[in-house]
Design a protein around this motif. Structure first.
Motif, PDB file in Angstrom:
ATOM      1  N   PRO A  45      -4.192  -1.768  -8.066  1.00 10.06           N
ATOM      2  CA  PRO A  45      -3.862  -3.101  -8.589  1.00 10.06           C
ATOM      3  C   PRO A  45      -4.253  -4.203  -7.613  1.00 10.06           C
ATOM      4  N   ASN A  46      -4.466  -5.394  -8.150  1.00  6.19           N
ATOM      5  CA  ASN A  46      -4.961  -6.501  -7.331  1.00  6.19           C
ATOM      6  C   ASN A  46      -3.905  -7.101  -6.410  1.00  6.19           C
ATOM      7  N   HIS A  47      -2.615  -6.774  -6.631  1.00  3.93           N
ATOM      8  CA  HIS A  47      -1.608  -7.309  -5.708  1.00  3.93           C
ATOM      9  C   HIS A  47      -1.588  -6.532  -4.391  1.00  3.93           C
ATOM     10  N   VAL A  48      -2.375  -5.455  -4.319  1.00  7.21           N
ATOM     11  CA  VAL A  48      -2.527  -4.713  -3.064  1.00  7.21           C
ATOM     12  C   VAL A  48      -3.630  -5.376  -2.251  1.00  7.21           C
ATOM     13  N   SER A  49      -3.378  -5.607  -0.981  1.00  6.18           N
ATOM     14  CA  SER A  49      -4.388  -6.266  -0.154  1.00  6.18           C
ATOM     15  C   SER A  49      -4.212  -5.860   1.302  1.00  6.18           C
ATOM     16  N   ASP A  50      -5.250  -6.132   2.071  1.00  2.79           N
ATOM     17  CA  ASP A  50      -5.194  -5.898   3.511  1.00  2.79           C
ATOM     18  C   ASP A  50      -4.807  -7.203   4.188  1.00  2.79           C
ATOM     19  N   ASN A  51      -3.931  -7.121   5.180  1.00  2.00           N
ATOM     20  CA  ASN A  51      -3.493  -8.316   5.897  1.00  2.00           C
ATOM     21  C   ASN A  51      -4.467  -8.593   7.038  1.00  2.00           C
ATOM     22  N   ASP A  52      -5.504  -9.374   6.734  1.00  2.00           N
ATOM     23  CA  ASP A  52      -6.544  -9.650   7.730  1.00  2.00           C
ATOM     24  C   ASP A  52      -6.043 -10.513   8.883  1.00  2.00           C
ATOM     25  N   SER A  53      -4.893 -11.171   8.704  1.00  4.03           N
ATOM     26  CA  SER A  53      -4.407 -12.074   9.746  1.00  4.03           C
ATOM     27  C   SER A  53      -3.798 -11.326  10.927  1.00  4.03           C
ATOM     28  N   THR A  79       0.811  -1.219   0.000  1.00  5.36           N
ATOM     29  CA  THR A  79       0.000   0.000   0.000  1.00  5.36           C
ATOM     30  C   THR A  79       0.843   1.266   0.000  1.00  5.36           C
ATOM     31  N   ASN A  80       2.166   1.126   0.084  1.00  8.45           N
ATOM     32  CA  ASN A  80       3.073   2.275   0.010  1.00  8.45           C
ATOM     33  C   ASN A  80       2.737   3.348   1.047  1.00  8.45           C
ATOM     34  N   GLY A  81       2.473   2.908   2.268  1.00  9.43           N
ATOM     35  CA  GLY A  81       2.235   3.849   3.358  1.00  9.43           C
ATOM     36  C   GLY A  81       0.819   4.367   3.461  1.00  9.43           C
ATOM     37  N   ALA A  82      -0.092   3.888   2.616  1.00 14.80           N
ATOM     38  CA  ALA A  82      -1.488   4.338   2.659  1.00 14.80           C
ATOM     39  C   ALA A  82      -2.345   3.289   3.360  1.00 14.80           C
ATOM     40  N   TYR A  83      -3.454   3.743   3.920  1.00 13.46           N
ATOM     41  CA  TYR A  83      -4.428   2.831   4.515  1.00 13.46           C
ATOM     42  C   TYR A  83      -5.408   2.406   3.432  1.00 13.46           C
ATOM     43  N   LEU A  84      -5.626   1.117   3.313  1.00 12.24           N
ATOM     44  CA  LEU A  84      -6.493   0.585   2.272  1.00 12.24           C
ATOM     45  C   LEU A  84      -7.956   0.749   2.669  1.00 12.24           C
ATOM     46  N   ALA A  85      -8.768   1.260   1.755  1.00 12.92           N
ATOM     47  CA  ALA A  85     -10.202   1.368   2.018  1.00 12.92           C
ATOM     48  C   ALA A  85     -10.754  -0.015   2.351  1.00 12.92           C
TER      49      ALA A  85
END
Length: 461
Positions: A353-361, A24-30
């Protein structure tokens, strides 16, 4: 609420944990969570009694902000002549406002002492990506901040700017196949034959930093040479403030297809023969076969280019004051004086892009590292506050939808009157108030708007 305060102000300090998302390059993912702690230091009054700071909140706010330059002609009384005067107009609109009460439910105020307020903000999934464009003094921005809200007579509030990255849309490709078309070619108003061509894009919804494949095929039945065929992606950004607007149109990436024998020009004799046989049934059959041949060539991918989408490309977006549109243009450049150069345009959407994701774990983590001069034994730590059941306000109204594509992925086409001011009327005013976050500021903004003042408010006096 509480006693009046005449002593030294206390402080509220926001400590944020870094984003837990991947790439996410330092950003918070929606759609992800923002966690942290608000540290509060509340002094006593001069008489030794507690200073009530009132209810303490943490809130996430997002806004569109624009500034546009324009000119007006005014009469200069000193020079006794009309002068062209440079002016600027600013506009802003709330994108989201989400407010969370800190502390326990049985204690509605903060009194003298030192406190730690852990919080967890569930970021709405619909939020667009942060952006900023500045040309000289003109700008457009989508910006977010987290801030505290408390009695500012007792404590100094704090705020932190943050970046939001829109949630990636579905990974299912959205291809676009432009069926082969035939274009007449002229030079200086003289017919030179025709070119039949088509193109295909493997995915019109592409992530910033990713690659896009474009396939192309053609048949040159004109007497002019095809010098080259180019695929270009343009980014058109327009921002609007009242009756004024500004735009930028940039080429963000380009590729050139390989030259092959299908691009070779024909002789004038061959062109004459083609014209004589235009209404012939056999010629029509040959034309159908040509269209099929081009279609198969496109599907085979025998002539293609790969376009690199810049990592810093702005995301496609359509808001109240800001519009970002992306298009792919495939253009055939022909030789000859004033020769036609036919093209096709395909709308695109540049997204996360789809390789960006939130780490839910990763379990929610709170920052319990207080300011250096604080005594850990004298800190009251409140239960963690969150917004799981509260509804965010998006653009002044409750929202629905799950991803970026639900809200603003689809590119839009602008017309000449896209920035015309809306008709000012009492029903329109009531609707704006109904959908506003702050009715008073909305009314004041409209009063300052020349067209609204002239069409509505002046008639109500």
């Amino acid at each position: 609420m509480g006693n009046s305060h005449t002593g030294t102000k206390g402080d509220l300090s926001i400590h944020l944990n870094p984003p837990s998302g991947v790439n996410t390059n330092g950003a918070y993912l929606a759609g992800s969570k923002i966690t942290g702690t608000v540290y509060a230091s509340v002094p006593a009054n001069d008489d030794g009694n507690y200073a009530d700071a009132g209810d303490v909140y943490i809130q996430l706010k997002g806004k569109e902000k624009v500034k546009v330059r324009y000119h007006e002609t005014e009469f200069d009384e000193i020079e006794e002549e009309e002068q062209r005067v440079e002016k600027f107009e600013k506009k802003s609109r709330n994108i989201v406002k989400l407010k969370i009460a800190l502390g326990s439910d049985d204690k509605d105020s903060i009194q003298e002492g030192k406190y730690a307020y852990p919080f967890e903000i569930q970021v709405p999934e619909q939020l667009p990506t942060s952006m900023k464009i500045k040309d000289d003094e003109e700008y457009c921005r989508i910006e977010y901040k987290i801030e505290t809200v408390a009695n500012k007579k007792v404590v100094k509030n704090d705020k932190k700017k943050i970046k939001i990255l829109a949630k990636p849309p579905s990974s299912e490709p959205l291809s676009n196949f432009v069926e082969p078309v035939t274009e007449k070619i002229s030079t200086c108003c003289c017919g030179q034959g025709e070119i039949t061509f088509g193109a295909k894009v493997d995915d019109t919804r592409i992530g910033a930093g990713e690659k896009m494949n474009v396939d192309f095929a053609c048949k040159n039945e004109a007497t002019v040479e095809i010098e080259s065929v180019e695929a270009t992606i343009h980014e058109y950004v327009e921002w609007i403030a009242g009756e004024h607007k500004y735009h930028r149109n940039n080429e963000i990436t380009k590729g050139t297809f390989q030259k092959d024998e299908s691009m070779d020009q024909i002789t004038k004799t061959a062109m004459k023969t083609n014209r004589e046989n235009e209404d012939n049934d056999l010629e029509r059959g040959l034309k159908d076969e040509l269209l099929k041949e081009i279609w198969h060539s496109i599907q085979d991918g025998s002539n293609n280019v790969t376009l690199d989408i810049p990592l810093l490309a702005h995301h496609t977006y359509s808001g109240a004051h800001i519009h970002v549109v992306h298009t792919l243009t495939v253009q055939i450049l022909t030789s000859g004086l004033l020769s036609d150069s036919p093209s096709i345009t395909i709308p695109l959407a540049i997204v996360t892009p789809n390789h960006v994701s939130d780490n839910d774990s990763i379990e929610p983590k709170y920052d319990y590292d207080p300011p250096e001069d604080w005594d850990m034994n004298n800190i009251t730590t409140a239960p963690a506050a969150h917004n799981y059941e509260s509804a965010p306000i998006f653009g002044g109204a409750y929202v629905s939808g799950n991803t970026e594509e639900d809200i603003h992925v689809a590119p839009i086409q602008f017309t000449d009157n896209s920035a015309d001011p809306e008709q000012a009327s009492l029903p329109a005013l009531l609707q704006k108030i109904d959908f506003s976050i702050n009715a008073k500021s909305t009314i004041q903004e409209l009063i300052n708007d020349v067209s609204w003042n002239r069409q509505l408010f002046s008639t109500l006096q």
